[in-house]
Design an enzyme around this catalytic site. Structure first.
Site, PDB file in Angstrom:
ATOM      1  CE  LYS A 149      -1.725   2.906   2.937  1.00 36.00           C
ATOM      2  NZ  LYS A 149      -1.802   4.149   2.145  1.00 36.00           N
ATOM      3  CD  GLU A 151      14.101   1.216   8.529  1.00 37.38           C
ATOM      4  OE1 GLU A 151      14.764   2.215   8.868  1.00 37.38           O
ATOM      5  OE2 GLU A 151      14.459   0.058   8.765  1.00 37.38           O
ATOM      6  CB  CYS A 208      13.353   9.851   7.070  1.00 40.18           C
ATOM      7  SG  CYS A 208      14.227   8.890   5.847  1.00 40.18           S
ATOM      8  CD  GLU A 234      10.175  13.350  10.813  1.00 43.68           C
ATOM      9  OE1 GLU A 234       9.078  12.837  11.058  1.00 43.68           O
ATOM     10  OE2 GLU A 234      11.059  12.778  10.145  1.00 43.68           O
TER      11      GLU A 234
HETATM   12  P1  NAD Z   1       2.472   8.436   7.764  1.00 39.56           P
HETATM   13  O1  NAD Z   1       2.804   7.554   8.921  1.00 39.56           O
HETATM   14  O2  NAD Z   1       1.371   9.397   7.916  1.00 39.56           O
HETATM   15  O3  NAD Z   1       2.099   7.542   6.489  1.00 39.56           O
HETATM   16  C1  NAD Z   1       2.959   6.547   5.986  1.00 39.56           C
HETATM   17  C2  NAD Z   1       2.108   5.458   5.367  1.00 39.56           C
HETATM   18  O4  NAD Z   1       1.324   4.868   6.391  1.00 39.56           O
HETATM   19  C3  NAD Z   1       1.116   5.953   4.312  1.00 39.56           C
HETATM   20  O5  NAD Z   1       0.998   4.992   3.302  1.00 39.56           O
HETATM   21  C4  NAD Z   1      -0.174   6.060   5.102  1.00 39.56           C
HETATM   22  O6  NAD Z   1      -1.334   5.958   4.303  1.00 39.56           O
HETATM   23  C5  NAD Z   1      -0.045   4.880   6.037  1.00 39.56           C
HETATM   24  N1  NAD Z   1      -0.834   4.973   7.258  1.00 39.56           N
HETATM   25  C6  NAD Z   1      -1.241   6.084   7.932  1.00 39.56           C
HETATM   26  N2  NAD Z   1      -1.978   5.731   9.010  1.00 39.56           N
HETATM   27  C7  NAD Z   1      -2.012   4.382   9.038  1.00 39.56           C
HETATM   28  C8  NAD Z   1      -2.606   3.426   9.906  1.00 39.56           C
HETATM   29  N3  NAD Z   1      -3.302   3.774  10.966  1.00 39.56           N
HETATM   30  N4  NAD Z   1      -2.440   2.126   9.641  1.00 39.56           N
HETATM   31  C9  NAD Z   1      -1.705   1.733   8.586  1.00 39.56           C
HETATM   32  N5  NAD Z   1      -1.149   2.575   7.702  1.00 39.56           N
HETATM   33  C10 NAD Z   1      -1.290   3.894   7.934  1.00 39.56           C
HETATM   34  O7  NAD Z   1       3.816   9.151   7.337  1.00 39.56           O
HETATM   35  P2  NAD Z   1       4.010  10.201   6.134  1.00 39.56           P
HETATM   36  O8  NAD Z   1       3.630  11.537   6.630  1.00 39.56           O
HETATM   37  O9  NAD Z   1       3.393   9.694   4.890  1.00 39.56           O
HETATM   38  O10 NAD Z   1       5.565  10.109   5.902  1.00 39.56           O
HETATM   39  C11 NAD Z   1       6.463  10.936   6.529  1.00 39.56           C
HETATM   40  C12 NAD Z   1       7.131  10.208   7.673  1.00 39.56           C
HETATM   41  O11 NAD Z   1       7.847   9.090   7.164  1.00 39.56           O
HETATM   42  C13 NAD Z   1       8.155  11.057   8.370  1.00 39.56           C
HETATM   43  O12 NAD Z   1       8.044  10.877   9.755  1.00 39.56           O
HETATM   44  C14 NAD Z   1       9.478  10.510   7.871  1.00 39.56           C
HETATM   45  O13 NAD Z   1      10.553  10.731   8.721  1.00 39.56           O
HETATM   46  C15 NAD Z   1       9.147   9.073   7.722  1.00 39.56           C
HETATM   47  N6  NAD Z   1      10.087   8.408   6.819  1.00 39.56           N
HETATM   48  C16 NAD Z   1      11.005   7.559   7.365  1.00 39.56           C
HETATM   49  C17 NAD Z   1      11.948   6.941   6.565  1.00 39.56           C
HETATM   50  C18 NAD Z   1      12.949   5.986   7.151  1.00 39.56           C
HETATM   51  O14 NAD Z   1      13.465   5.152   6.412  1.00 39.56           O
HETATM   52  N7  NAD Z   1      13.268   6.063   8.426  1.00 39.56           N
HETATM   53  C19 NAD Z   1      11.960   7.203   5.191  1.00 39.56           C
HETATM   54  C20 NAD Z   1      11.024   8.088   4.672  1.00 39.56           C
HETATM   55  C21 NAD Z   1      10.083   8.681   5.502  1.00 39.56           C
END
Ligand code: NAD
Length: 490
Positions: free
Chosen positions: A173, A248, A282, A380
């Site tokens: 997803k 991650e 990130c 963040e």
């Molecule tokens: P997010 O957690 O809002 O969403 C990430 C994914 O999770 C999306 O596909 C979203 O639809 C899904 N999601 C949201 N709520 C969910 C739930 N309750 N159950 C299951 N899936 C759910 O994060 P974002 O805003 O899309 O991404 C940014 C974040 O990602 C930042 O915190 C960034 O640091 C992190 N990030 C980390 C890495 C790493 O490798 N450490 C890499 C890239 C981004």
């Protein structure tokens, strides 16, 4: 407007309700396409298809699985420019960076394909005669993958390619802001010969589709990249059934600039780390911990250099910084600028949304006189905002660097070897760069972080396979009699 369906059991299918959601270009607000919104039943169907495909795929010799990845990598290479352009339109990052994102997908695909002829286990002597001991790697089973929008093809590839070569089947997803690149990736893998059911794509919100994946007990591993908040929830849910989770999560990555650093080099590194991808990495540098002796000069140079950045549509030549991905990110960044001002930090540059442009543009923003405990130095922001923090020396700088809950990337600019090695030893992070910015991981090194950045897993690198395999210990006794281990031989 073009419509994109779900991919289940090797076919593009409508969602159960036929409902769709729109994806827009964050630089122009023009629509990109309509995407089918999966229902809980669609997710179940996708998981069942992946389960049905598992036996055959996991029994396919790994070097044969790898051949499909080699072909995938070659198609990705052929389509690199086209994919990069789609990415800039869908997500906003400037074209050069979008090319880098696709290149990362190509690199990990070749790298994972190479594992098809490795997937090494170990052999070791037994404590008993006529007995042979070894370990073998086995796939985990059906894996749920949930990805964010900031690396629309690199992050899905980091997960998909090692998981496939190891013999797992998948339900993916992607984030609702970037489903198109996942659609393209699935098309390419299919063109390369991936059998039906091995990789299934469901799209839609985290709350419906994401949580249906997380709660499906047939999924033996949830591999998630995203925010800390979502990661914590996933960990809690999956642990109820003792299912594996790989997380991650976020970062609040520091760059330490010592008084012996090459200042112009450090300024270049901070500008790239803080404002590359509009701060939406990130690993973005969001805290710069600068030795007090050089702080005034560093600040002046950084502001001067940042003023030269050109904002605009990432497809246009000469643009350095694209838009934020969506309106809620824009509001979040603006909110943190207000918080920083209220906390008493000095807004030295930027701080505003850019009005004449139609998209979600925000000025590169620099705060100075930031105290390490302020929210802008702890939380963040995920946007083009960087905080300058003064330090009296290396030990103090490392203490500040470690004073946040995250521990993903880090960097130190210094010409002194002792400083560099002390930073390598003492900074609590999964990645430390010396005289380079906090961003720019290479796929053959492990990627991930400590503390709240994750749960200890690493992606890519020599560890890429670990996330997606179980290790089985094998004891082969050819003595023809009962032999008892752990008992002294009489
Ligand atoms: P997010 O957690 O809002 O969403 C990430 C994914 O999770 C999306 O596909 C979203 O639809 C899904 N999601 C949201 N709520 C969910 C739930 N309750 N159950 C299951 N899936 C759910 O994060 P974002 O805003 O899309 O991404 C940014 C974040 O990602 C930042 O915190 C960034 O640091 C992190 N990030 C980390 C890495 C790493 O490798 N450490 C890499 C890239 C981004």
């Amino acid at each position: 407007m073009q419509e994109y369906k779900l991919f289940i059991n090797g076919e593009w299918v409508s969602s159960g309700t036929g409902e769709t959601f729109n994806d827009v270009n964050p630089a122009t607000l023009e629509p990109i396409g309509k995407f089918h919104k999966a229902t809980e039943d669609d997710v179940k169907h996708a998981v069942d298809s992946a389960e049905d495909a598992f036996d055959s795929w996991s029994s396919t010799p790994a070097p044969k699985r790898a051949m499909i990845l080699y072909k995938t990598a070659r198609i990705l290479e052929e389509q690199k420019e086209q994919l990069a352009r789609l990415m800039t339109q869908e997500m906003g990052k400037v074209l050069k960076e979008a090319r880098g994102d696709v290149q990362e997908a190509i690199d990990i695909t070749y790298y994972a394909a190479g594992e098809g002829r490795r997937l090494f286990g170990e052999t070791t002597p037994s404590e008993l005669p006529d007995k042979f001991c070894m370990t073998v790697r086995r796939p985990i089973g059906v894996i749920g993958m949930i990805t964010p929008w900031n690396f629309p093809i690199a992050i899905p590839s980091w997960k998909i390619m090692p998981a496939l070569v190891a013999g797992n089947t998948i339900v993916l997803k992607p984030a609702s802001d970037t489903p198109l690149l996942s659609v393209e990736l699935v098309k390419i893998l299919t063109q390369a010969g991936l059998p039906a059911g091995v990789l299934n794509l469901v799209m839609g919100s985290g709350s419906t589709v994401g949580s249906a994946i997380v709660c499906n007990k047939k999924l033996r591993l949830i591999s998630f990249t995203g925010s800390l908040e979502t990661g914590k929830w996933i960990l809690g849910e999956a642990s109820k059934d003792m299912r594996r989770v790989s997380l991650e999560l976020g970062g609040k990555n520091p760059i330490i600039v010592m008084d012996d650093a090459k200042l112009d080099l450090a300024v270049d590194g901070v500008v790239w780390g803080a404002f590359g991808t509009t701060g939406q990495r990130c690993t973005a540098a969001s805290r710069v911990i600068v030795h007090e002796k050089i702080l005034p000069e560093f600040k002046r140079k950084l502001i001067e250099r940042t003023k030269k950045l050109r904002l605009g549509n990432g497809l246009d030549d000469g643009v350095d910084v694209g838009p934020l991905v969506n309106e809620s990110q824009l509001k979040k960044v603006a909110k943190y600028v207000d918080i920083g001002k209220e906390e008493g930090a000095t807004l030295a540059l930027g701080g505003n949304a850019v009005k004449p442009l139609p998209g979600y543009f925000f000025e590169p923003t620099i705060f100075t006189e930031v105290a390490p405990g302020m929210r802008i130095a702890q939380e963040e922001i995920f946007g083009p905002v960087v905080s300058l923090i003064s330090t009296s020396g290396l030990d103090d700088a490392i203490r500040i660097a470690n004073s946040v809950e995250y521990g993903l990337s880090s960097s130190i600019y210094t010409e002194n070897m002792k400083n560099a090695f002390r930073a390598i030893e003492k900074i609590e992070a999964g990645i430390t760069y010396i005289n380079a910015s906090t961003i720019g991981a290479e796929v053959h090194l492990p990627f991930g972080g400590v503390k709240s950045t994750g749960n200890g897993t690493r992606e890519a690198g020599t560890t890429a396979i670990e996330e997606f395999t179980e290790i089985k210990a094998v004891y082969f006794d050819y003595s023809g009699k009962l032999q008892k281990a752990q008992i002294d031989v009489e």
